[in-house]
Enzyme design. Structure first.
Site, PDB file in Angstrom:
ATOM      1  CG  ASN A 186      -0.925  -9.715  10.582  1.00 22.48           C
ATOM      2  OD1 ASN A 186       0.184  -9.551  10.079  1.00 22.48           O
ATOM      3  ND2 ASN A 186      -1.099  -9.852  11.889  1.00 22.48           N
ATOM      4  CB  VAL A 187       2.233 -11.353   5.946  1.00 21.65           C
ATOM      5  CG1 VAL A 187       1.744 -10.697   4.666  1.00 21.65           C
ATOM      6  CG2 VAL A 187       3.148 -10.416   6.740  1.00 21.65           C
ATOM      7  CB  SER A 220      17.055  -4.586   5.375  1.00 23.80           C
ATOM      8  OG  SER A 220      17.729  -3.473   5.924  1.00 23.80           O
ATOM      9  CG  ASN A 250       7.505  -4.547   0.342  1.00 25.36           C
ATOM     10  OD1 ASN A 250       8.634  -4.062   0.368  1.00 25.36           O
ATOM     11  ND2 ASN A 250       6.429  -3.838   0.665  1.00 25.36           N
ATOM     12  CB  SER A 281      -0.961   0.010   1.199  1.00 20.43           C
ATOM     13  OG  SER A 281      -0.238   0.011   2.416  1.00 20.43           O
ATOM     14  NE  ARG A 282       1.832   2.902   4.844  1.00 25.52           N
ATOM     15  CZ  ARG A 282       2.184   3.151   6.107  1.00 25.52           C
ATOM     16  NH1 ARG A 282       2.204   4.386   6.540  1.00 25.52           N
ATOM     17  NH2 ARG A 282       2.503   2.173   6.920  1.00 25.52           N
ATOM     18  CE1 TYR A 300      12.854  -4.271   8.952  1.00 25.58           C
ATOM     19  CE2 TYR A 300      15.093  -3.606   8.391  1.00 25.58           C
ATOM     20  CZ  TYR A 300      13.761  -3.749   8.048  1.00 25.58           C
ATOM     21  OH  TYR A 300      13.344  -3.365   6.790  1.00 25.58           O
TER      22      TYR A 300
END
Length: 243
Positions: free
Chosen positions: A60-61, A141, A89, A10-11, A154
């Site tokens: 929700n993945v 990342s 993603n 969405s973003r 993360y």
């Protein structure tokens, strides 16, 4: 109908990827979102403004039941549709020093990135094997490649996806399915909006943050027929930040 699914579409980077897959590869794009329906509809409107097609898909993945139910319902409603491209993603950041990291800050980040990869990809993998074509692209990342202080959760989540990418690539390569990871550095998105860009740019040889569209261009290439002999790779797109 040939389709591509983009989680967290969405973003930001996800939105840019949705646009490129629709415009350049003519995919009907499934725009996954968790909570921000307005943003997902904005992404869909951007696609439709160029004559492309898509639809929004809420789940929700990190929740396997919710993910499987949403994807199964969609599959039943669209029996002729073929999902060829999966872009994992979706991701969240809960930054902080490890010694003060709460159990929830640890597990929620791993659930979205690493468990989310399993929940979505595992649903489709047998279908991809049967159709003997597929492109699985995981957005990781720089943190998952080299580690980042203040992002132990993360970094761990994305590094886990890197390992999964390399292993799954070996399992499915004979069926013309490629599995690759794209590792962005600092990219202009909502996620980096709060960062001190002036200071961080000093770390980047290219002397600027990247654009979501630049990441999307790389993803689009990996999703195309041109990339059929590239698999199991982690491709860094970071302005030379750690070279």
């Amino acid at each position: 109908m040939k389709c591509a699914l983009v989680t967290g579409g969405s973003r930001g980077i996800g939105r840019a990827i949705c646009q490129k897959l629709a415009e350049e590869l003519n995919y009907h794009v499934l725009i996954n979102y968790q909570g921000n329906k307005d943003a997902a509809l904005e992404t869909l409107a951007l696609l439709e403004a160029t004559g492309a097609t898509g639809e929004i898909l809420q789940f929700n993945v990190a929740d396997i039941q919710e993910t499987q139910a949403a994807l199964q319902n969609w599959s039943v409603r669209n029996p002729e549709a073929v999902v060829e491209v999966i872009i994992n993603n979706a991701g969240i950041a809960r930054d902080g020093l490890f010694m003060w990291m709460s159990p929830d800050d640890w597990s929620s980040v791993l659930q979205v990135s690493l468990q989310g990869f399993y929940n979505v990809t595992n649903f489709f993998i047998q279908k991809l094997l049967r159709q003997r074509f597929g492109r699985i692209i995981n957005i990781v990342s720089v943190s998952g490649v080299k580690g980042t202080a203040g992002q132990v959760n993360y970094s761990a989540a994305k590094a886990g996806v890197v390992g999964a990418t390399k292993a799954l690539a070996l399992e499915v390569a004979k069926r013309n399915i490629t599995v690759n990871a794209v590792a962005p550095g600092f990219i202009h998105t909502d996620m980096t909006a709060e960062m001190d860009e002036g200071e961080l740019v000093k770390l980047i040889p290219a002397n600027r943050f990247g654009k979501a569209e630049e990441v999307a261009d790389l993803v689009c290439f990996l999703a195309s027929k041109k990339s059929g002999y590239i698999t199991g790779e982690v491709i860094n797109i970071n302005g030379g930040i750690y070279s």
